[in-house]
Design a protein around this motif. Structure first.
Motif, PDB file in Angstrom:
ATOM      1  N   THR A  59      -7.117  14.390  22.653  1.00  0.00           N
ATOM      2  CA  THR A  59      -6.583  12.947  22.091  1.00  0.00           C
ATOM      3  C   THR A  59      -7.540  12.413  22.690  1.00  0.00           C
ATOM      4  O   THR A  59      -8.495  11.799  24.432  1.00  0.00           O
ATOM      5  CB  THR A  59      -5.449  13.190  23.236  1.00  0.00           C
ATOM      6  OG1 THR A  59      -4.515  14.013  23.019  1.00  0.00           O
ATOM      7  CG2 THR A  59      -4.658  11.696  23.530  1.00  0.00           C
ATOM      8  N   LEU A  60      -8.030  11.187  22.223  1.00  0.00           N
ATOM      9  CA  LEU A  60      -8.541   9.838  22.707  1.00  0.00           C
ATOM     10  C   LEU A  60      -7.869   8.635  22.805  1.00  0.00           C
ATOM     11  O   LEU A  60      -7.219   8.246  21.495  1.00  0.00           O
ATOM     12  CB  LEU A  60      -9.421   9.986  21.437  1.00  0.00           C
ATOM     13  CG  LEU A  60     -10.432   8.105  21.721  1.00  0.00           C
ATOM     14  CD1 LEU A  60     -11.104   8.356  22.860  1.00  0.00           C
ATOM     15  CD2 LEU A  60     -11.085   8.133  19.826  1.00  0.00           C
ATOM     16  N   ALA A  61      -8.028   8.373  24.139  1.00  0.00           N
ATOM     17  CA  ALA A  61      -7.234   6.791  24.976  1.00  0.00           C
ATOM     18  C   ALA A  61      -7.809   5.811  24.143  1.00  0.00           C
ATOM     19  O   ALA A  61      -8.570   5.913  25.514  1.00  0.00           O
ATOM     20  CB  ALA A  61      -6.165   7.219  26.357  1.00  0.00           C
ATOM     21  N   THR A  62      -7.634   4.811  23.843  1.00  0.00           N
ATOM     22  CA  THR A  62      -8.726   3.362  24.338  1.00  0.00           C
ATOM     23  C   THR A  62      -7.864   2.183  24.526  1.00  0.00           C
ATOM     24  O   THR A  62      -6.634   2.311  24.547  1.00  0.00           O
ATOM     25  CB  THR A  62      -9.147   3.279  23.061  1.00  0.00           C
ATOM     26  OG1 THR A  62      -8.823   2.954  21.690  1.00  0.00           O
ATOM     27  CG2 THR A  62     -10.788   4.182  22.677  1.00  0.00           C
ATOM     28  N   ALA A  63      -7.839   1.342  24.911  1.00  0.00           N
ATOM     29  CA  ALA A  63      -6.965   0.354  24.970  1.00  0.00           C
ATOM     30  C   ALA A  63      -7.933  -1.080  24.778  1.00  0.00           C
ATOM     31  O   ALA A  63      -9.315  -1.513  25.819  1.00  0.00           O
ATOM     32  CB  ALA A  63      -6.874  -0.232  26.769  1.00  0.00           C
ATOM     33  N   GLY A  64      -8.023  -2.320  23.925  1.00  0.00           N
ATOM     34  CA  GLY A  64      -8.558  -3.345  23.694  1.00  0.00           C
ATOM     35  C   GLY A  64      -8.300  -4.563  24.507  1.00  0.00           C
ATOM     36  O   GLY A  64      -8.124  -4.055  25.755  1.00  0.00           O
ATOM     37  N   ALA A  65      -8.576  -5.427  24.333  1.00  0.00           N
ATOM     38  CA  ALA A  65      -8.764  -6.244  24.742  1.00  0.00           C
ATOM     39  C   ALA A  65      -7.513  -7.102  25.440  1.00  0.00           C
ATOM     40  O   ALA A  65      -7.078  -7.546  26.465  1.00  0.00           O
ATOM     41  CB  ALA A  65      -9.429  -8.510  24.456  1.00  0.00           C
ATOM     42  N   ASP A  66      -6.778  -7.200  24.967  1.00  0.00           N
ATOM     43  CA  ASP A  66      -4.630  -6.812  25.180  1.00  0.00           C
ATOM     44  C   ASP A  66      -4.298  -5.817  25.912  1.00  0.00           C
ATOM     45  O   ASP A  66      -3.963  -6.158  26.721  1.00  0.00           O
ATOM     46  CB  ASP A  66      -3.688  -7.061  24.334  1.00  0.00           C
ATOM     47  CG  ASP A  66      -4.066  -5.500  23.832  1.00  0.00           C
ATOM     48  OD1 ASP A  66      -4.153  -4.531  23.780  1.00  0.00           O
ATOM     49  OD2 ASP A  66      -3.276  -6.017  22.987  1.00  0.00           O
ATOM     50  N   ARG A  96     -12.985  -1.053  17.709  1.00  0.00           N
ATOM     51  CA  ARG A  96     -12.380  -1.876  17.576  1.00  0.00           C
ATOM     52  C   ARG A  96     -12.007  -2.373  19.316  1.00  0.00           C
ATOM     53  O   ARG A  96     -12.723  -3.015  19.701  1.00  0.00           O
ATOM     54  CB  ARG A  96     -11.066  -3.064  16.621  1.00  0.00           C
ATOM     55  CG  ARG A  96     -11.806  -2.895  14.734  1.00  0.00           C
ATOM     56  CD  ARG A  96     -10.467  -4.288  14.035  1.00  0.00           C
ATOM     57  NE  ARG A  96      -9.286  -3.824  15.068  1.00  0.00           N
ATOM     58  CZ  ARG A  96      -8.743  -3.296  13.654  1.00  0.00           C
ATOM     59  NH1 ARG A  96      -9.127  -2.659  12.334  1.00  0.00           N
ATOM     60  NH2 ARG A  96      -6.801  -2.727  14.036  1.00  0.00           N
ATOM     61  N   GLU A  97     -11.346  -1.125  19.351  1.00  0.00           N
ATOM     62  CA  GLU A  97     -10.925  -1.239  20.789  1.00  0.00           C
ATOM     63  C   GLU A  97     -12.675  -0.487  21.884  1.00  0.00           C
ATOM     64  O   GLU A  97     -12.123  -1.775  22.903  1.00  0.00           O
ATOM     65  CB  GLU A  97      -9.830  -0.570  20.699  1.00  0.00           C
ATOM     66  CG  GLU A  97      -8.690  -0.871  20.434  1.00  0.00           C
ATOM     67  CD  GLU A  97      -7.639  -0.166  20.516  1.00  0.00           C
ATOM     68  OE1 GLU A  97      -6.387  -0.575  20.340  1.00  0.00           O
ATOM     69  OE2 GLU A  97      -7.457   1.442  20.962  1.00  0.00           O
ATOM     70  N   LEU A  98     -13.302  -0.155  20.977  1.00  0.00           N
ATOM     71  CA  LEU A  98     -13.868   0.004  21.465  1.00  0.00           C
ATOM     72  C   LEU A  98     -15.411  -0.850  22.164  1.00  0.00           C
ATOM     73  O   LEU A  98     -16.107  -0.488  22.914  1.00  0.00           O
ATOM     74  CB  LEU A  98     -14.955   1.888  21.477  1.00  0.00           C
ATOM     75  CG  LEU A  98     -13.410   3.152  21.646  1.00  0.00           C
ATOM     76  CD1 LEU A  98     -14.716   4.288  20.507  1.00  0.00           C
ATOM     77  CD2 LEU A  98     -14.076   3.459  23.351  1.00  0.00           C
ATOM     78  N   THR A  99     -15.347  -1.646  21.228  1.00  0.00           N
ATOM     79  CA  THR A  99     -15.614  -2.430  21.041  1.00  0.00           C
ATOM     80  C   THR A  99     -15.412  -3.837  22.174  1.00  0.00           C
ATOM     81  O   THR A  99     -16.072  -4.418  22.922  1.00  0.00           O
ATOM     82  CB  THR A  99     -16.089  -2.987  19.215  1.00  0.00           C
ATOM     83  OG1 THR A  99     -16.913  -2.564  18.437  1.00  0.00           O
ATOM     84  CG2 THR A  99     -16.835  -4.123  19.488  1.00  0.00           C
ATOM     85  N   GLU A 100     -14.675  -4.541  22.229  1.00  0.00           N
ATOM     86  CA  GLU A 100     -13.842  -4.764  22.934  1.00  0.00           C
ATOM     87  C   GLU A 100     -13.689  -4.530  24.474  1.00  0.00           C
ATOM     88  O   GLU A 100     -13.684  -4.808  24.889  1.00  0.00           O
ATOM     89  CB  GLU A 100     -12.322  -5.119  22.767  1.00  0.00           C
ATOM     90  CG  GLU A 100     -12.089  -5.659  21.431  1.00  0.00           C
ATOM     91  CD  GLU A 100     -10.982  -5.528  20.558  1.00  0.00           C
ATOM     92  OE1 GLU A 100     -10.448  -6.785  19.759  1.00  0.00           O
ATOM     93  OE2 GLU A 100      -9.730  -5.214  21.190  1.00  0.00           O
ATOM     94  N   ARG A 101     -13.638  -3.051  24.716  1.00  0.00           N
ATOM     95  CA  ARG A 101     -13.361  -2.625  25.784  1.00  0.00           C
ATOM     96  C   ARG A 101     -13.409  -0.899  25.922  1.00  0.00           C
ATOM     97  O   ARG A 101     -13.124   0.364  26.043  1.00  0.00           O
ATOM     98  CB  ARG A 101     -11.290  -2.310  26.588  1.00  0.00           C
ATOM     99  CG  ARG A 101     -11.294  -3.599  26.606  1.00  0.00           C
ATOM    100  CD  ARG A 101      -9.718  -3.733  27.437  1.00  0.00           C
ATOM    101  NE  ARG A 101     -10.070  -3.321  28.417  1.00  0.00           N
ATOM    102  CZ  ARG A 101     -10.273  -3.804  29.889  1.00  0.00           C
ATOM    103  NH1 ARG A 101     -10.250  -5.242  29.092  1.00  0.00           N
ATOM    104  NH2 ARG A 101      -9.971  -3.668  30.761  1.00  0.00           N
ATOM    105  N   PRO A 102     -15.808  -1.244  25.478  1.00  0.00           N
ATOM    106  CA  PRO A 102     -16.154   0.006  25.632  1.00  0.00           C
ATOM    107  C   PRO A 102     -16.021   1.622  26.688  1.00  0.00           C
ATOM    108  O   PRO A 102     -16.649   2.309  27.197  1.00  0.00           O
ATOM    109  CB  PRO A 102     -17.474   0.006  25.982  1.00  0.00           C
ATOM    110  CG  PRO A 102     -17.522  -1.491  27.008  1.00  0.00           C
ATOM    111  CD  PRO A 102     -16.496  -2.266  26.688  1.00  0.00           C
TER     112      PRO A 102
END
Length: 228
Positions: A59-66, A96-102
């Motif tokens: 499972t890969l969890a990411t989060a964007g600018a929001d 896209r989320e990894l670009t915003e918050r790596p």
């Protein structure tokens, strides 16, 4: 009626049990190595040898600018001194989320042995050459899926018929050009700063060992036990 349905559902959940493959392995934290990578590789190999379905899925969890988290299941492509490797389209939601918050977190769950591993840290792109090599090393079906999804993954699909047409063309191209590249396909490497190993125990005295980056410690990691 609704109350009966709700209670039946709760009863179902309470009655479910996690299936293990016989006796659970014993994890003595005193035997854990100074760094997490050797232990992770050993646990993954043992999961594969025990017949765990898809031991390399995670499972890969990411989060964007929001800051809103999102999760999905992907495959591990490698784990070495640089980190844990996985691939996706950089135009997808996770890309896209990894670009915003790596930063990201990975979770492995090997049910048959009652084991889990959680990995978190900073993520970087491996670069175009490694990304292309990663795609060439995958199966023809995976290549076709990457070609079909390039620039489209996570976007709204107009119809299922459109999906069939695009995939048919992608499969034909994958057969003609086994070295084809998908412009948006990207290999990512997660450089871990925290890795946790979890071993279930029959009496629920579960063993949790956490590694945290610490240049002052032997092997560059601080190792500690956690309450289950």
């Amino acid at each position: 009626m609704s109350e009966n349905v709700d209670e039946a559902f709760r009863a179902l959940l309470r009655g479910l049990r996690v299936p293990h493959a016989g006796e659970l392995p014993v994890f003595d934290p005193a035997t854990a190595p100074d760094a997490p990578l050797p232990l992770f590789r050993r646990w993954l190999r043992e999961a594969a040898e025990a017949g765990e379905p898809g031991p390399h899925t995670m499972t890969l969890a990411t989060a964007g600018a929001d800051c809103r988290p999102s999760q999905r299941t992907v495959m591990l492509h490698d784990a070495d001194e640089r980190g844990w490797h996985f691939g996706t389209h950089r135009t997808s939601r996770k890309g896209r989320e990894l670009t915003e918050r790596p930063y990201a977190s990975l979770a492995f769950h090997w049910m048959r042995s009652g084991r889990q591993v959680r990995v978190s840290g900073r993520v970087r792109e491996a670069g175009p050459e490694e990304s292309a090599a990663d795609l060439r090393g995958r199966s023809p079906a995976a290549l076709a899926a990457a070609l079909a999804g390039s620039g489209r993954q996570s976007e709204v699909l107009g119809s299922y018929e459109e999906l069939l047409r695009v995939f048919e063309a992608a499969y034909e191209r994958a057969e003609r050009e086994p070295d084809a590249t998908a412009p948006t396909w990207t290999l990512y490497v997660l450089d871990a700063d925290e890795v946790e190993f979890y071993q279930e125990e029959a009496l629920r005295r579960h063993v949790r060992v956490r590694y945290r980056r610490d240049p002052g410690e032997r092997g560059g990691w601080r190792r500690e036990l956690l309450w289950p």
